[in-house]
Scaffold this motif. Structure first.
Motif, short mmCIF file in Angstrom:
data_model
loop_
_atom_site.label_atom_id
_atom_site.label_comp_id
_atom_site.label_asym_id
_atom_site.label_seq_id
_atom_site.Cartn_x
_atom_site.Cartn_y
_atom_site.Cartn_z
N UNK A 71 0.83 -1.20 0.00
CA UNK A 71 0.00 0.00 0.00
C UNK A 71 0.86 1.24 0.00
N UNK A 72 0.29 2.32 -0.51
CA UNK A 72 0.91 3.63 -0.47
C UNK A 72 -0.11 4.55 0.18
N UNK A 73 0.14 4.95 1.39
CA UNK A 73 -0.84 5.75 2.12
C UNK A 73 -1.01 7.11 1.48
N UNK A 74 0.08 7.68 0.96
CA UNK A 74 -0.02 9.00 0.34
C UNK A 74 -0.90 8.96 -0.91
N UNK A 75 -0.83 7.83 -1.63
CA UNK A 75 -1.64 7.68 -2.84
C UNK A 75 -2.98 7.03 -2.54
N UNK A 76 -3.17 6.59 -1.29
CA UNK A 76 -4.41 5.90 -0.90
C UNK A 76 -4.70 4.74 -1.85
N UNK A 77 -3.67 3.97 -2.12
CA UNK A 77 -3.79 2.87 -3.08
C UNK A 77 -3.21 1.60 -2.48
N UNK A 78 -3.87 0.50 -2.77
CA UNK A 78 -3.41 -0.82 -2.39
C UNK A 78 -3.23 -1.64 -3.65
N UNK A 79 -2.18 -2.43 -3.69
CA UNK A 79 -1.93 -3.30 -4.85
C UNK A 79 -1.89 -4.76 -4.41
N UNK A 80 -2.20 -5.63 -5.32
CA UNK A 80 -2.01 -7.06 -5.11
C UNK A 80 -1.19 -7.56 -6.29
N UNK A 81 0.07 -7.85 -6.04
CA UNK A 81 0.91 -8.45 -7.04
C UNK A 81 0.73 -9.96 -7.03
N UNK A 82 0.45 -10.53 -8.18
CA UNK A 82 0.19 -11.97 -8.26
C UNK A 82 1.15 -12.57 -9.27
N UNK A 83 1.88 -13.57 -8.86
CA UNK A 83 2.80 -14.25 -9.76
C UNK A 83 2.59 -15.76 -9.65
N UNK A 84 3.22 -16.49 -10.55
CA UNK A 84 3.06 -17.95 -10.60
C UNK A 84 1.60 -18.33 -10.53
N UNK A 85 0.80 -17.65 -11.32
CA UNK A 85 -0.64 -17.85 -11.25
C UNK A 85 -1.03 -19.25 -11.72
N UNK A 86 -2.07 -19.76 -11.08
CA UNK A 86 -2.58 -21.10 -11.36
C UNK A 86 -4.04 -21.01 -11.79
N UNK A 87 -4.52 -22.00 -12.51
CA UNK A 87 -5.95 -21.96 -12.89
C UNK A 87 -6.88 -21.80 -11.69
N UNK A 88 -6.49 -22.35 -10.55
CA UNK A 88 -7.36 -22.23 -9.37
C UNK A 88 -7.37 -20.83 -8.78
N UNK A 114 -10.12 -12.12 -12.81
CA UNK A 114 -8.82 -12.70 -13.15
C UNK A 114 -9.07 -14.11 -13.67
N UNK A 115 -8.60 -14.37 -14.87
CA UNK A 115 -8.76 -15.68 -15.48
C UNK A 115 -7.38 -16.24 -15.81
N UNK A 116 -7.12 -17.44 -15.29
CA UNK A 116 -5.83 -18.10 -15.53
C UNK A 116 -6.11 -19.38 -16.32
N UNK A 117 -5.57 -19.45 -17.50
CA UNK A 117 -5.80 -20.60 -18.35
C UNK A 117 -4.60 -21.54 -18.32
N UNK A 118 -4.90 -22.82 -18.48
CA UNK A 118 -3.82 -23.81 -18.43
C UNK A 118 -3.22 -24.05 -19.82
#
Length: 118
Positions: A71-88, A114-118
């Protein structure tokens, strides 16, 4: 407090995405922000949380080591970084806020798919 989420999309297995959630309004009342997801036919579940002040984080077991909430409090923003994504990981992802003095998640952004295809 109002929340606006963005950043969903389609990727292949092993790919990465980053979701953003911009907060507006009385953000000084936010205690905690979280990312939740709901897959088809399943209940909504929290995947990552971050305390607005301290920056302490929590991750659900299925995403530990693969997802990062920040999160960046000054920007009032939250991020979710997602890697090694799986179909589930395929689901509609929602950002949410828990306000000071509240026990429940009581502000929600619109979902982003978010759609993760195999």
């Amino acid at each position: 407090v109002q929340l606006q989420a963005s950043g969903g999309g389609s990727v292949q297995t092993g790919g990465s995405l980053r979701l953003s959630c911009a907060a507006s309004g009385r953000t000084e009342t936010v205690l905690e922000m979280g990312w939740h997801r709901q897959a088809p036919g399943k209940e909504r579940e929290v995947v990552a949380r971050i305390f607005w002040g301290s920056g302490n984080t929590y991750y659900a077991d299925p995403v530990k080591g693969r997802f990062t909430i920040s999160r960046d409090r000054a920007e009032s923003t939250v991020w979710l970084g997602m890697s090694s994504l799986k179909p589930e990981d395929t689901a509609v992802y929602y950002c949410a806020a828990r306000l000071l003095g509240r026990s429940n998640w009581d502000r929600w952004g619109q979902g982003t798919l978010v759609t993760v295809s195999s």
